[in-house]
Design a protein around this motif. Structure first.
Motif, PDB file in Angstrom:
ATOM      1  N   CYS A  41       6.821   0.982  10.736  1.00 33.11           N
ATOM      2  CA  CYS A  41       5.625   1.142   9.890  1.00 33.11           C
ATOM      3  C   CYS A  41       4.706   2.223  10.453  1.00 33.11           C
ATOM      4  N   PHE A  42       4.648   2.360  11.781  1.00 31.51           N
ATOM      5  CA  PHE A  42       3.846   3.429  12.385  1.00 31.51           C
ATOM      6  C   PHE A  42       4.416   4.797  12.022  1.00 31.51           C
ATOM      7  N   LYS A  43       5.742   4.904  11.989  1.00 35.78           N
ATOM      8  CA  LYS A  43       6.372   6.168  11.595  1.00 35.78           C
ATOM      9  C   LYS A  43       6.048   6.475  10.139  1.00 35.78           C
ATOM     10  N   LEU A  44       6.148   5.465   9.276  1.00 32.77           N
ATOM     11  CA  LEU A  44       5.839   5.669   7.859  1.00 32.77           C
ATOM     12  C   LEU A  44       4.362   6.027   7.668  1.00 32.77           C
ATOM     13  N   LEU A  45       3.505   5.365   8.423  1.00 39.03           N
ATOM     14  CA  LEU A  45       2.076   5.670   8.376  1.00 39.03           C
ATOM     15  C   LEU A  45       1.835   7.138   8.719  1.00 39.03           C
ATOM     16  N   ASN A  46       2.513   7.611   9.742  1.00 35.18           N
ATOM     17  CA  ASN A  46       2.366   9.011  10.136  1.00 35.18           C
ATOM     18  C   ASN A  46       2.900   9.954   9.063  1.00 35.18           C
ATOM     19  N   ASP A  47       3.999   9.573   8.416  1.00 37.60           N
ATOM     20  CA  ASP A  47       4.537  10.395   7.324  1.00 37.60           C
ATOM     21  C   ASP A  47       3.508  10.547   6.207  1.00 37.60           C
ATOM     22  N   PHE A  48       2.852   9.462   5.851  1.00 28.58           N
ATOM     23  CA  PHE A  48       1.821   9.538   4.814  1.00 28.58           C
ATOM     24  C   PHE A  48       0.609  10.323   5.304  1.00 28.58           C
ATOM     25  N   LYS A  49       0.226  10.091   6.556  1.00 33.40           N
ATOM     26  CA  LYS A  49      -0.946  10.772   7.123  1.00 33.40           C
ATOM     27  C   LYS A  49      -0.785  12.288   7.066  1.00 33.40           C
ATOM     28  N   THR A  50       0.430  12.766   7.342  1.00 32.08           N
ATOM     29  CA  THR A  50       0.705  14.204   7.361  1.00 32.08           C
ATOM     30  C   THR A  50       1.277  14.705   6.043  1.00 32.08           C
ATOM     31  N   ASP A  51       1.230  13.861   5.014  1.00 31.95           N
ATOM     32  CA  ASP A  51       1.745  14.210   3.675  1.00 31.95           C
ATOM     33  C   ASP A  51       3.216  14.618   3.727  1.00 31.95           C
ATOM     34  N   GLN A  52       3.979  13.925   4.566  1.00 34.12           N
ATOM     35  CA  GLN A  52       5.405  14.224   4.722  1.00 34.12           C
ATOM     36  C   GLN A  52       6.307  13.129   4.154  1.00 34.12           C
ATOM     37  N   ASN A  53       5.747  12.149   3.457  1.00 34.84           N
ATOM     38  CA  ASN A  53       6.579  11.072   2.921  1.00 34.84           C
ATOM     39  C   ASN A  53       7.541  11.608   1.871  1.00 34.84           C
ATOM     40  N   THR A  54       8.803  11.224   1.987  1.00 38.73           N
ATOM     41  CA  THR A  54       9.817  11.616   1.007  1.00 38.73           C
ATOM     42  C   THR A  54      10.418  10.402   0.314  1.00 38.73           C
ATOM     43  N   ARG A  55       9.938   9.217   0.655  1.00 37.32           N
ATOM     44  CA  ARG A  55      10.497   7.982   0.106  1.00 37.32           C
ATOM     45  C   ARG A  55       9.791   7.589  -1.181  1.00 37.32           C
ATOM     46  N   SER A  56      10.538   6.906  -2.029  1.00 33.52           N
ATOM     47  CA  SER A  56      10.019   6.510  -3.343  1.00 33.52           C
ATOM     48  C   SER A  56       9.320   5.154  -3.287  1.00 33.52           C
ATOM     49  N   GLY A  57       8.602   4.860  -4.350  1.00 26.65           N
ATOM     50  CA  GLY A  57       7.999   3.539  -4.486  1.00 26.65           C
ATOM     51  C   GLY A  57       9.056   2.449  -4.474  1.00 26.65           C
ATOM     52  N   LEU A 114       0.838  -1.207   0.000  1.00 28.29           N
ATOM     53  CA  LEU A 114       0.000   0.000   0.000  1.00 28.29           C
ATOM     54  C   LEU A 114       0.870   1.253   0.000  1.00 28.29           C
ATOM     55  N   PHE A 115       1.975   1.201   0.740  1.00 26.66           N
ATOM     56  CA  PHE A 115       2.899   2.335   0.750  1.00 26.66           C
ATOM     57  C   PHE A 115       3.479   2.582  -0.649  1.00 26.66           C
ATOM     58  N   VAL A 116       3.751   1.514  -1.391  1.00 26.49           N
ATOM     59  CA  VAL A 116       4.241   1.661  -2.771  1.00 26.49           C
ATOM     60  C   VAL A 116       3.217   2.434  -3.591  1.00 26.49           C
ATOM     61  N   TYR A 117       1.977   1.982  -3.549  1.00 26.86           N
ATOM     62  CA  TYR A 117       0.917   2.644  -4.321  1.00 26.86           C
ATOM     63  C   TYR A 117       0.756   4.097  -3.885  1.00 26.86           C
ATOM     64  N   HIS A 118       0.853   4.339  -2.608  1.00 25.98           N
ATOM     65  CA  HIS A 118       0.706   5.684  -2.078  1.00 25.98           C
ATOM     66  C   HIS A 118       1.845   6.585  -2.559  1.00 25.98           C
ATOM     67  N   ALA A 119       3.066   6.079  -2.483  1.00 26.23           N
ATOM     68  CA  ALA A 119       4.229   6.876  -2.890  1.00 26.23           C
ATOM     69  C   ALA A 119       4.219   7.168  -4.385  1.00 26.23           C
ATOM     70  N   GLU A 120       3.663   6.260  -5.171  1.00 25.39           N
ATOM     71  CA  GLU A 120       3.706   6.426  -6.633  1.00 25.39           C
ATOM     72  C   GLU A 120       2.484   7.141  -7.209  1.00 25.39           C
ATOM     73  N   SER A 121       1.434   7.285  -6.429  1.00 32.81           N
ATOM     74  CA  SER A 121       0.226   7.924  -6.930  1.00 32.81           C
ATOM     75  C   SER A 121       0.340   9.446  -6.862  1.00 32.81           C
ATOM     76  N   LYS A 122      -0.254  10.088  -7.818  1.00 34.66           N
ATOM     77  CA  LYS A 122      -0.308  11.559  -7.842  1.00 34.66           C
ATOM     78  C   LYS A 122      -1.725  12.055  -7.553  1.00 34.66           C
ATOM     79  N   ASN A 123      -2.649  11.127  -7.392  1.00 44.67           N
ATOM     80  CA  ASN A 123      -4.061  11.446  -7.228  1.00 44.67           C
ATOM     81  C   ASN A 123      -4.395  11.644  -5.748  1.00 44.67           C
ATOM     82  N   LYS A 124      -4.884  12.837  -5.403  1.00 41.57           N
ATOM     83  CA  LYS A 124      -5.197  13.162  -4.007  1.00 41.57           C
ATOM     84  C   LYS A 124      -6.293  12.255  -3.448  1.00 41.57           C
ATOM     85  N   ASP A 125      -7.294  11.911  -4.260  1.00 40.43           N
ATOM     86  CA  ASP A 125      -8.361  11.025  -3.785  1.00 40.43           C
ATOM     87  C   ASP A 125      -7.811   9.632  -3.461  1.00 40.43           C
ATOM     88  N   VAL A 126      -6.883   9.159  -4.285  1.00 38.84           N
ATOM     89  CA  VAL A 126      -6.243   7.865  -4.024  1.00 38.84           C
ATOM     90  C   VAL A 126      -5.443   7.951  -2.730  1.00 38.84           C
TER      91      VAL A 126
END
Length: 145
Positions: free
Chosen positions: A101-117, A28-40
């Motif tokens: 994984c909790f840290k990564l989850l929080n990064d995505f939650k706050t739109d702070q992820n900098t890691r690639s797919g 799921l993190f892969v899909y999240h990091a690679e998607s450009k769609n805000k709804d996704v």
């Protein structure tokens, strides 16, 4: 002996449930990091959070039943089971992975992820190798000096 087998069965069952989630979450993190769609992104945030919080009790139950097994087998067995010591180190690494994984989850939650797919694809492989090692250690029980 019957209670030992029940404890072992519960330990393995919770481990399988835990790993189902631990294998799927980084995907799921892969899909999240690679998607450009805000709804996704918003949908994935919900899925990631629900999945991680769903499998976390399985991780804890895996640990609890594993510790019960060690207790039931006795201290002499524990002291002389080097394979088990290695397995416990690998399990500790899995809990670090799970915690991260909790840290990564929080990064995505706050739109702070900098890691690639690509990072998340590699991240997804780590528990596979640890699982293979744990299974081999638990079943083969190699004599290690």
């Amino acid at each position: 002996m019957s209670s030992l087998l029940w404890i072992k069965a519960l330990h393995v069952a919770f481990m399988v449930a835990w790993f189902a989630g631990i294998f799927y979450l980084p995907r799921l993190f892969v899909y999240h990091a690679e998607s450009k769609n805000k709804d996704v992104h918003e949908q994935l945030k919900i899925m990631e959070r629900r999945l991680l919080y769903f499998v976390t009790p399985f991780a804890l139950l895996t640990l609890i039943f594993g510790l019960i097994l060690i207790y039931m087998m006795g201290s002499n067995w524990f002291i002389h089971s080097t394979w088990l010591h290695i397995k416990l180190v690998l399990v500790a690494l899995l809990f670090v992975y799970h915690g991260y994984c909790f840290k990564l989850l929080n990064d995505f939650k706050t739109d702070q992820n900098t890691r690639s797919g690509k990072f998340f694809r590699l991240f997804n492989e780590l528990p596979v190798f640890i699982l293979f090692a744990v299974i081999i250690l638990a079943i083969v029980k190699p004599v290690i000096y």
